[in-house]
Structure formats: C-alpha cells, structure tokens
Design an enzyme around this catalytic site. Structure first.
Site, mmCIF file in Angstrom:
data_model
loop_
_atom_site.group_PDB
_atom_site.id
_atom_site.type_symbol
_atom_site.label_atom_id
_atom_site.label_comp_id
_atom_site.label_asym_id
_atom_site.label_seq_id
_atom_site.Cartn_x
_atom_site.Cartn_y
_atom_site.Cartn_z
ATOM 1 N N GLY A 11 0.772 -1.242 0.000
ATOM 2 C CA GLY A 11 0.000 0.000 0.000
ATOM 3 C C GLY A 11 0.802 1.289 0.000
ATOM 4 C CB SER A 12 4.249 2.249 -0.920
ATOM 5 O OG SER A 12 4.395 1.973 -2.285
ATOM 6 C CG ASN A 13 1.667 3.661 -5.701
ATOM 7 O OD1 ASN A 13 2.074 4.738 -6.143
ATOM 8 N ND2 ASN A 13 2.225 2.500 -6.006
ATOM 9 C CG HIS A 108 1.274 -1.009 -15.466
ATOM 10 N ND1 HIS A 108 0.927 -2.277 -15.038
ATOM 11 C CD2 HIS A 108 2.258 -1.179 -16.393
ATOM 12 C CE1 HIS A 108 1.665 -3.165 -15.687
ATOM 13 N NE2 HIS A 108 2.478 -2.523 -16.515
ATOM 14 C CG LEU A 143 -3.724 -6.540 -18.701
ATOM 15 C CD1 LEU A 143 -4.141 -6.645 -17.244
ATOM 16 C CD2 LEU A 143 -2.917 -7.755 -19.117
HETATM 17 C C1 GRF Z 1 3.174 -0.695 -7.712
HETATM 18 O O1 GRF Z 1 4.405 -0.907 -8.357
HETATM 19 C C2 GRF Z 1 2.096 -0.408 -8.716
HETATM 20 O O2 GRF Z 1 2.546 0.269 -9.845
HETATM 21 C C3 GRF Z 1 1.632 -1.795 -9.095
HETATM 22 O O3 GRF Z 1 1.701 -2.547 -7.923
HETATM 23 C C4 GRF Z 1 2.670 -1.970 -7.030
HETATM 24 C C5 GRF Z 1 1.939 -1.680 -5.761
HETATM 25 O O4 GRF Z 1 2.795 -1.212 -4.753
HETATM 26 N N1 GRF Z 1 0.311 -1.736 -9.684
HETATM 27 P P1 GRF Z 1 2.168 -0.595 -3.421
HETATM 28 O O5 GRF Z 1 1.257 -1.656 -2.816
HETATM 29 O O6 GRF Z 1 1.427 0.638 -3.803
HETATM 30 O O7 GRF Z 1 3.342 -0.310 -2.532
#
Ligand code: GRF
Length: 202
Positions: A11-13, A108, A143
């Site tokens: 969940g870093s994003n 992505h 996709l």
């Molecule tokens: C990220 O690299 C995102 O681009 C991809 O999955 C990963 C998720 O990372 N869809 P996080 O869980 O947000 O850290």
C-alpha cells in the site's frame, strides 16, 4: 470527490495518495475508504494509522462478479465516486468498470503500452529498454489499456536488477499518482478517444 482505494499488499501508493490529500495537495479529494481483497495486506494498518477506514472484501471462492458486487456495495455505501487501484492484484470485470465508468484509476510500473500485465519491471530489464517509468491511466475493459493520465520516466541502468528498477520507478509512482488524482478531482480535463486532454494548459 469521495475516493476509495483498492489494495492487495503493502500500500505505498495508497499512503502516497492519503498523505497528499492530508497535506492539501489534492484539492477537493476525500479518502473515504481503503479496501483490500487480502486480510494480511500491510496497507490496511497503514490506512488505519492515518485515520482512514480500512475494510477487507475477500473473494472467498465466489465468482468475480459476486465479489465485485459486494465491493461495489461497500464503496457505494460510503458514497465513493472515484476508485483508485493501488497495487490491487485482481482484474476488474466489465461489471465493476461499468459501474464506475471513467471513474477508476490505476497505476502501472511501466510506460504503457509497453509491458502491461505482471512483472512489468522484469519485462523492461529483460527487454533491454533504456527508459521505463510509470503510468497512471483510466481503467477500461482492457488490461492496463485505458486512457493515459500521467507518465513519468526513469532511466534503466546497465547494472539494474528488476528490484533496483522497481525502486526507482516506485519513487516516481508516489509523485505521479497524487498529481493524476489532483487533475481528475479538478475536473480540468476531457477524454477525447484515447487522449486525456487538459482543459487549461499552462
Ligand atoms: C506498484 O508498483 C504499482 O505500480 C503496481 O503494484 C505496485 C503496488 O505497490 N500496480 P504498493 O502496494 O502501492 O506499494
């Protein structure tokens, strides 16, 4: 704009989005809910630590559509209008995409349309590209194929492993996603075919 974030893992994003909203960098956005399909997702605790409601909606042997119906119900019950996928590891069916048409974003880790699908950073290293990056795009029935909102590029170095490249890309993801969310929340864009065009370009 009431925002719901779907995750499956660290969940870093999601935290990058939540922190940007908390710091006032995404005017008009309110994160209502974080949902994971995996109960052990580390991002759930990270959301709660920020005072955001975090829920689990597991697939539990149901069909994709049954699972998504529950997901839609949970999101609608919190008046979610915009859904951000942030490391959500399931494909969404036309049922979900139709419910939130033009209102689902994904991030992505490649410069789409290069390297869609899983393990995009490994694909980039193995293909030998010199530049990669990340893409925030609207989700449609294809996709990783919907209209592109924002991309950020990074170099690919001779010494790169997939993990090293992934870390460089992730740094840019955390900048790109809040920027894309701010644009979408501002409403200052229109989608023309595949193109996302800013209405007031500086
Ligand atoms: C990220 O690299 C995102 O681009 C991809 O999955 C990963 C998720 O990372 N869809 P996080 O869980 O947000 O850290």
């Amino acid at each position: 704009m009431n925002v719901g974030i779907l995750i499956s893992g660290r969940g870093s994003n999601m935290t990058a989005l939540a922190d940007a909203v908390a710091e006032g960098r995404v005017p008009g956005a309110r994160i209502r809910l974080v949902v994971s399909d995996k109960p052990q997702a580390a991002g759930l605790e990270a959301a709660r630590a920020r005072g955001i409601e975090a829920a689990v909606v597991e697939r539990r042997g149901r069909t994709r559509e049954e699972h998504e119906r529950e997901l839609i119900g949970v999101l609608r019950a919190r008046s979610v209008e915009l859904v951000c996928l942030a490391g959500y590891m399931r494909l969404l069916s036309p049922c979900f995409v139709g419910e939130f048409r033009g209102r689902v974003l994904n991030i992505h880790p490649s410069l789409l349309p290069a390297f869609p699908g899983l393990d995009a950073q490994r694909q980039a290293v193995e293909h030998g590209v010199r530049v990669s990056g990340c893409t925030v795009h609207f989700v449609d029935e294809t996709l990783d194929g919907g209209p592109i909102v924002i991309q950020r590029a990074v170099p690919v170095l001779d010494s790169d492993t997939p993990d090293a490249l992934a870390a460089r890309i992730l740094f840019e993801e955390h900048r790109a996603y809040p920027e894309a969310l701010a644009l979408v929340c501002s409403g200052d864009y229109r989608v023309e075919g595949r193109r996302v065009v800013r209405s007031s370009r500086q």
